[in-house]
Write a protein that holds these residues in place. Structure first.
Motif, short mmCIF file in Angstrom:
data_model
loop_
_atom_site.label_atom_id
_atom_site.label_comp_id
_atom_site.label_asym_id
_atom_site.label_seq_id
_atom_site.Cartn_x
_atom_site.Cartn_y
_atom_site.Cartn_z
N HIS A 241 0.82 -1.22 0.00
CA HIS A 241 0.00 0.00 0.00
C HIS A 241 0.86 1.26 0.00
O HIS A 241 0.43 2.30 -0.51
CB HIS A 241 -0.91 0.02 1.23
N GLY A 242 2.02 1.18 0.59
CA GLY A 242 2.87 2.37 0.68
C GLY A 242 4.01 2.15 1.66
O GLY A 242 4.29 1.02 2.06
N THR A 243 4.65 3.24 2.07
CA THR A 243 5.81 3.16 2.95
C THR A 243 5.77 4.27 3.98
O THR A 243 5.46 5.41 3.67
CB THR A 243 7.12 3.28 2.12
N ILE A 244 6.10 3.89 5.23
CA ILE A 244 6.27 4.87 6.30
C ILE A 244 7.74 5.27 6.35
O ILE A 244 8.62 4.41 6.29
CB ILE A 244 5.84 4.32 7.66
N PHE A 245 8.00 6.57 6.46
CA PHE A 245 9.36 7.09 6.56
C PHE A 245 9.56 7.74 7.93
O PHE A 245 8.66 8.40 8.45
CB PHE A 245 9.61 8.16 5.48
N LEU A 246 10.76 7.56 8.48
CA LEU A 246 11.14 8.25 9.71
C LEU A 246 12.60 8.69 9.56
O LEU A 246 13.45 7.89 9.13
CB LEU A 246 11.00 7.35 10.93
N TRP A 247 12.88 9.95 9.88
CA TRP A 247 14.23 10.49 9.73
C TRP A 247 14.81 10.87 11.10
O TRP A 247 14.09 11.42 11.95
CB TRP A 247 14.23 11.74 8.86
N GLY A 248 16.09 10.60 11.29
CA GLY A 248 16.77 10.97 12.53
C GLY A 248 17.30 12.39 12.45
O GLY A 248 18.52 12.59 12.41
N VAL A 249 16.40 13.37 12.43
CA VAL A 249 16.80 14.77 12.30
C VAL A 249 17.25 15.34 13.64
O VAL A 249 18.29 15.98 13.75
CB VAL A 249 15.63 15.61 11.72
N ALA A 250 16.45 15.08 14.68
CA ALA A 250 16.79 15.61 16.00
C ALA A 250 18.01 14.91 16.58
O ALA A 250 18.89 15.53 17.19
CB ALA A 250 15.60 15.46 16.95
N GLU A 251 18.09 13.60 16.38
CA GLU A 251 19.24 12.79 16.82
C GLU A 251 19.17 11.47 16.06
O GLU A 251 18.25 11.24 15.28
CB GLU A 251 19.19 12.55 18.33
N ARG A 252 20.15 10.62 16.28
CA ARG A 252 20.17 9.33 15.60
C ARG A 252 18.93 8.52 15.95
O ARG A 252 18.40 8.61 17.06
CB ARG A 252 21.42 8.53 16.01
N LEU A 253 18.46 7.74 14.99
CA LEU A 253 17.32 6.88 15.26
C LEU A 253 17.72 5.79 16.25
O LEU A 253 18.83 5.28 16.21
CB LEU A 253 16.81 6.25 13.96
N THR A 254 16.78 5.43 17.11
CA THR A 254 17.03 4.43 18.14
C THR A 254 16.22 3.17 17.86
O THR A 254 15.29 3.19 17.03
CB THR A 254 16.63 4.98 19.51
N PRO A 255 16.53 2.07 18.55
CA PRO A 255 15.71 0.86 18.40
C PRO A 255 14.23 1.11 18.70
O PRO A 255 13.36 0.54 18.06
CB PRO A 255 16.33 -0.11 19.42
N PHE A 256 13.96 1.99 19.69
CA PHE A 256 12.56 2.30 19.99
C PHE A 256 11.88 2.97 18.79
O PHE A 256 10.71 2.68 18.50
CB PHE A 256 12.47 3.23 21.21
N ASP A 257 12.61 3.86 18.12
CA ASP A 257 12.03 4.54 16.96
C ASP A 257 11.59 3.53 15.91
O ASP A 257 10.49 3.62 15.35
CB ASP A 257 13.05 5.51 16.35
N ARG A 258 12.46 2.56 15.64
CA ARG A 258 12.12 1.53 14.65
C ARG A 258 10.92 0.71 15.11
O ARG A 258 10.00 0.43 14.33
CB ARG A 258 13.32 0.63 14.39
N ALA A 259 10.93 0.32 16.39
CA ALA A 259 9.83 -0.48 16.92
C ALA A 259 8.52 0.30 16.87
O ALA A 259 7.45 -0.27 16.58
CB ALA A 259 10.14 -0.90 18.36
#
Length: 550
Positions: A241-259
């Motif tokens: 259907h599509g894709t969700i995007f998340l960017w580590g702009v404020a700081e590096r992405l963490t495992p919680f962010d991915r979860a």
């Protein structure tokens, strides 16, 4: 223990117990993840270590090695993915040789100097305490995300609402791109970032279109460089259907962010499927409405329902038929199994395009056709209608692949006053597609483009027309087939060159006398005189009809 459940070296060093300790070298590895602590007790330690451990060692054990041995020890630590080395000193004067510090910097392996007062056991306990505290913190955050998500879905929330939950929980900008409508990207971010992030989404889809897997990489966002980027596919009913995007702009992405992103992907898929089901129901009713308008027996009843679809019965209307011509007579997997989803998935885009060109009407679908009822309005109506047709043709064609190409033809009927005459415009558009696609190599065809064929393709004259073609040209076609001659091709070139024999000869690379002979044979077989204006018109008209009666 999974590295997603660990803490960074930097976080450990910020603990109060590590206040007197310091990172002597390898600061480039402060983001390394620690999942447990281990103590160096013998030379075979690397037979027992696990990746992402903090290896605790006393200076007494370490100082027994020379510089080369120390460097080799660091190499083995990196090879086994050790997060950091923490060395316990007995006195403040003790230190690691400069050459070893330099090697640690090269390897980005943190060398931590534990001050004489702090014990190895205290450091080890701090590691486990922080990891357990992090687990509890992540659990609370996951529960908070879940609770907000359930409340949002229960309240009829949208995809944007779900993205807002992710963005607030992670402190990072988020976006969603529809697989069938890349120009429509939902972004939740501060205003200055929205367009930059949309461009980044489009760049990803141009390189990795239809890639149905989670991906973590780096990207540049304007002046911001080396930014973490996470893409998580949203799938359902065996379809992306599509894709969700998340960017580590404020700081590096963490495992919680991915979860967090992975946890909401199923909810986004549910919202899309629900929306699609609603669109299918709406299309079913709108298709029935248009079908009733086109049928004499049900037309009056349909006119009474026109206001439901914001259609005024006294307006002038044009029917536009958008047809997937490569699926009108085929058994390919796409046309058999995929055409239904394709039509419904792209109805939203066709509707949005209609509105973006300031056109008022109704979009519905039937079999391999999009049917667009357009109300005539404004002095530049024809210009806007043409722009709409061109935009739709371009975008839908671009959705095809080498395996499943999309071949679009668009037929535009005549405008007729009053909605009860929509059937006439529909008949015009349908005839335009039936005849025009055989006569003209064009994607967009208007009924007016057919010229004299507007008269010739009327239903009541079709039988006579075929009889006329059979009597006039079919004998010539049969002669060519049996004798392997090129009389029809010669006649076609002759008419194309305005009956100029010299030009016909040049175009066919054939001697002038041969062309004369062929023209004589054509007259003998058809019993028509090419020097007679009426006979010549009959033959030329039959040639134009050839594509209609193969």
């Amino acid at each position: 223990m999974n590295r997603d459940n660990g803490i960074t070296v930097k976080r450990l060093m910020e603990a109060p117990i590590m206040r007197q300790s310091k990172v002597l070298a390898g600061a480039g590895g402060l983001s390394n993840i620690i999942t447990r602590a281990n103590t160096y007790a013998d030379e075979d330690i690397f037979d027992w270590v696990s990746p992402h451990e903090l290896l605790l060692i006393t200076w007494l054990n370490f100082q027994q090695k020379n510089v080369d041995e120390m460097n080799a020890f660091l190499d083995r630590a990196v090879e086994h993915k050790i997060a950091a080395l923490a060395i316990k000193f007995s006195t403040p004067e003790q230190s690691v040789p400069k050459a070893v510090q330099k090697h640690a910097n090269k390897l980005d392996l943190p060398l931590i100097l534990i001050d004489p007062v702090t014990s190895v056991a205290d450091v080890s306990s701090e590691v486990f305490n922080q990891i357990f505290a992090l687990q509890a913190e992540l659990l609370r955050k996951h529960e908070a995300v879940y609770d907000r998500l359930m409340t949002t879905l229960a309240d009829g929330g949208s995809i944007r609402d779900v993205l807002a939950i992710v963005s607030e929980a992670t402190g990072q900008p988020a976006a969603f791109a529809f697989a069938d409508k890349i120009d429509s990207v939902i972004v939740v971010a501060e205003p200055s970032l929205v367009n930059v992030l949309k461009d980044d989404v489009r760049a990803v889809w141009q390189r990795h279109a239809r890639r149905n897997r989670l991906n973590e990489d780096k990207t540049d966002l304007g002046e911001r460089t080396d930014i973490d980027r996470l893409t998580v596919p949203v799938s359902g009913r065996n379809q992306l259907h599509g894709t969700i995007f998340l960017w580590g702009v404020a700081e590096r992405l963490t495992p919680f962010d991915r979860a967090a992103v992975e946890s909401v992907s199923a909810s986004v898929a549910l919202l899309i499927v629900q929306e699609k089901q609603l669109r299918e129901i709406a299309n079913k009713h709108s298709a029935e409405f248009v079908g009733d308008l086109l049928t004499e027996a049900t037309r009056n009843d349909a006119l009474e329902r026109a206001r439901i679809y914001n259609l005024e019965v006294d307006d002038t209307y044009v029917m536009v038929i958008i047809r997937l011509v490569n699926c009108t007579d085929t058994t390919s997997a796409f046309c058999v199994n995929g055409i239904y989803d394709y039509i419904y998935d792209h109805m939203r885009w066709v509707t949005a395009s209609l509105q973006s060109h300031s056109l008022r009407g109704l979009v519905t679908a039937r079999r391999t056709d999009f049917m667009v009822v357009v109300a005539q309005s404004g002095h530049d109506f024809d210009t806007r209608l043409n722009a709409f047709a061109e935009s739709v043709a371009r975008q839908l064609t671009a959705t095809g692949t080498s395996k499943d190409p999309i071949d679009i033809r668009i037929g535009i009927g005549k405008p007729y006053k009053h909605l009860r005459n929509l059937w006439r415009s529909h008949a015009d558009a349908d005839k335009t597609l039936m005849v025009g696609t055989r006569l003209y190599d064009a994607t967009i065809l208007r009924f007016s483009d057919l010229g004299v064929f507007r008269i010739l393709v009327q239903g009541e004259v079709n039988e006579e027309l075929e009889q006329y073609f059979t009597e006039t040209l079919r004998p010539l076609l049969e002669y060519d087939r049996k004798k392997s001659t090129e009389l029809v091709r010669t006649l076609e070139s002759y008419f194309k060159n305005n009956s100029n024999i010299n030009k016909t000869s040049e175009e066919l690379f054939t001697h002038y006398n041969t062309i004369l002979y062929r023209l004589e044979r054509i007259q003998e077989i058809t019993k028509l005189d090419l020097n007679d204006a009426n006979d010549r018109l009959n033959l030329e008209l039959a040639m134009r009809l050839r594509s209609l009666f193969p």
